[in-house]
Design a protein around this motif. Structure first.
Motif, PDB file in Angstrom:
ATOM      1  N   ALA A   1       0.653  -1.225  -0.023  1.00 36.46           N
ATOM      2  CA  ALA A   1       0.003   0.440   0.269  1.00 36.46           C
ATOM      3  C   ALA A   1       0.405   1.470   0.287  1.00 36.46           C
ATOM      4  CB  ALA A   1      -1.325   0.101   1.363  1.00 36.46           C
ATOM      5  N   LEU A   2       1.785   1.193   1.210  1.00 33.30           N
ATOM      6  CA  LEU A   2       2.771   2.583   0.711  1.00 33.30           C
ATOM      7  C   LEU A   2       3.846   2.673  -0.324  1.00 33.30           C
ATOM      8  CD1 LEU A   2       4.813   1.896   4.456  1.00 33.30           C
ATOM      9  CD2 LEU A   2       3.365   3.741   3.621  1.00 33.30           C
ATOM     10  N   LYS A   3       3.431   1.953  -0.849  1.00 32.02           N
ATOM     11  CA  LYS A   3       4.568   1.664  -2.436  1.00 32.02           C
ATOM     12  C   LYS A   3       3.462   2.329  -3.428  1.00 32.02           C
ATOM     13  CE  LYS A   3       7.918  -2.044  -1.608  1.00 32.02           C
ATOM     14  NZ  LYS A   3       8.103  -3.305  -1.984  1.00 32.02           N
ATOM     15  N   PHE A   4       1.890   1.382  -3.397  1.00 31.87           N
ATOM     16  CA  PHE A   4       1.301   2.217  -4.620  1.00 31.87           C
ATOM     17  C   PHE A   4       1.216   3.862  -4.357  1.00 31.87           C
ATOM     18  CE2 PHE A   4      -3.365   3.392  -5.158  1.00 31.87           C
ATOM     19  CZ  PHE A   4      -3.066   3.316  -6.095  1.00 31.87           C
ATOM     20  N   ILE A   5       0.706   3.939  -2.816  1.00 34.68           N
ATOM     21  CA  ILE A   5       0.801   5.493  -2.628  1.00 34.68           C
ATOM     22  C   ILE A   5       1.926   6.372  -3.365  1.00 34.68           C
ATOM     23  CG2 ILE A   5       0.465   7.624  -0.602  1.00 34.68           C
ATOM     24  CD1 ILE A   5      -1.214   5.223   0.595  1.00 34.68           C
ATOM     25  N   GLU A   6       3.400   5.780  -2.919  1.00 36.89           N
ATOM     26  CA  GLU A   6       4.415   6.359  -3.645  1.00 36.89           C
ATOM     27  C   GLU A   6       4.286   6.990  -4.817  1.00 36.89           C
ATOM     28  OE1 GLU A   6       8.827   6.511  -2.626  1.00 36.89           O
ATOM     29  OE2 GLU A   6       8.827   4.823  -2.959  1.00 36.89           O
ATOM     30  N   LYS A   7       3.942   5.572  -5.371  1.00 32.23           N
ATOM     31  CA  LYS A   7       4.033   5.733  -7.282  1.00 32.23           C
ATOM     32  C   LYS A   7       2.763   6.375  -7.617  1.00 32.23           C
ATOM     33  CE  LYS A   7       2.939   2.772 -11.195  1.00 32.23           C
ATOM     34  NZ  LYS A   7       2.561   0.906 -11.440  1.00 32.23           N
ATOM     35  N   SER A   8       1.879   6.471  -6.784  1.00 32.47           N
ATOM     36  CA  SER A   8       0.484   7.324  -6.994  1.00 32.47           C
ATOM     37  C   SER A   8       1.032   8.577  -7.297  1.00 32.47           C
ATOM     38  CB  SER A   8      -0.604   7.183  -5.631  1.00 32.47           C
ATOM     39  OG  SER A   8      -0.736   6.154  -6.847  1.00 32.47           O
ATOM     40  N   PHE A   9       2.100   9.098  -6.166  1.00 34.73           N
ATOM     41  CA  PHE A   9       2.323  10.794  -5.680  1.00 34.73           C
ATOM     42  C   PHE A   9       3.087  10.786  -6.988  1.00 34.73           C
ATOM     43  CE2 PHE A   9       2.170  10.632  -0.950  1.00 34.73           C
ATOM     44  CZ  PHE A   9       0.462  11.100  -1.149  1.00 34.73           C
ATOM     45  N   ASN A  10       3.947   9.974  -7.709  1.00 37.04           N
ATOM     46  CA  ASN A  10       4.881   9.973  -9.152  1.00 37.04           C
ATOM     47  C   ASN A  10       4.202  10.473  -9.864  1.00 37.04           C
ATOM     48  OD1 ASN A  10       6.718  10.556  -6.566  1.00 37.04           O
ATOM     49  ND2 ASN A  10       7.734   8.926  -6.665  1.00 37.04           N
ATOM     50  N   SER A  11       2.714  10.063  -9.983  1.00 42.24           N
ATOM     51  CA  SER A  11       2.029   9.354 -11.514  1.00 42.24           C
ATOM     52  C   SER A  11       1.251  10.718 -11.434  1.00 42.24           C
ATOM     53  CB  SER A  11       1.212   9.010 -11.540  1.00 42.24           C
ATOM     54  OG  SER A  11       0.855   7.571 -12.224  1.00 42.24           O
ATOM     55  N   LEU A  12       0.944  11.617 -13.288  1.00 41.60           N
ATOM     56  CA  LEU A  12       0.087  12.149 -13.911  1.00 41.60           C
ATOM     57  C   LEU A  12      -0.989  11.128 -13.987  1.00 41.60           C
ATOM     58  CD1 LEU A  12       2.358  13.987 -16.172  1.00 41.60           C
ATOM     59  CD2 LEU A  12       1.597  14.907 -14.110  1.00 41.60           C
TER      60      LEU A  12
END
Length: 112
Positions: free
Chosen positions: A30-41
């Motif tokens: 979940a933390l990895k998904f959130i981090e990826k989402s923050f960096n994704s447009l």
């Protein structure tokens, strides 16, 4: 949310030994998904800064959160309040949607 995920990933006192690895794994994912989402447009995910915590507390002064769930709910109410404005020049918030498996927070959100 990040604090809760971090606590789940690290806290073992309320987890049965046969469950601990699975819960830790899901919290880390979940933390990895959130981090990826923050960096994704492509995935519109917004984080809350310390300044926004203070703004939400001042703007929605009738609601004083105590628990982490209440803090999440306050931020959703605040975002809904700000929904017609551009938020940090990233996206226009037309709809604020709270997704949760937690029955208590869903019921609280539906009342607010």
């Amino acid at each position: 949310v990040l604090q809760e995920l971090d606590a789940i990933k690290c806290d073992r006192k309320n987890i049965r030994p046969d469950e601990s690895d699975g819960i830790k794994f899901r919290a880390c994912n979940a933390l990895k998904f959130i981090e990826k989402s923050f960096n994704s447009l492509d995935i519109p995910v917004i984080g809350q800064s310390i300044n926004e915590v203070q703004q939400a507390n001042q703007t929605i002064s009738y609601f004083k959160p105590i628990t982490n769930d209440e803090k999440i709910l306050l931020y959703c109410i605040y975002l809904n309040y700000k929904s017609n404005q551009f938020f940090e020049n990233q996206c226009n918030l037309n709809n604020v949607i709270l997704l949760s498996n937690d029955r208590h927070i869903r019921l609280s959100a539906s009342l607010n």
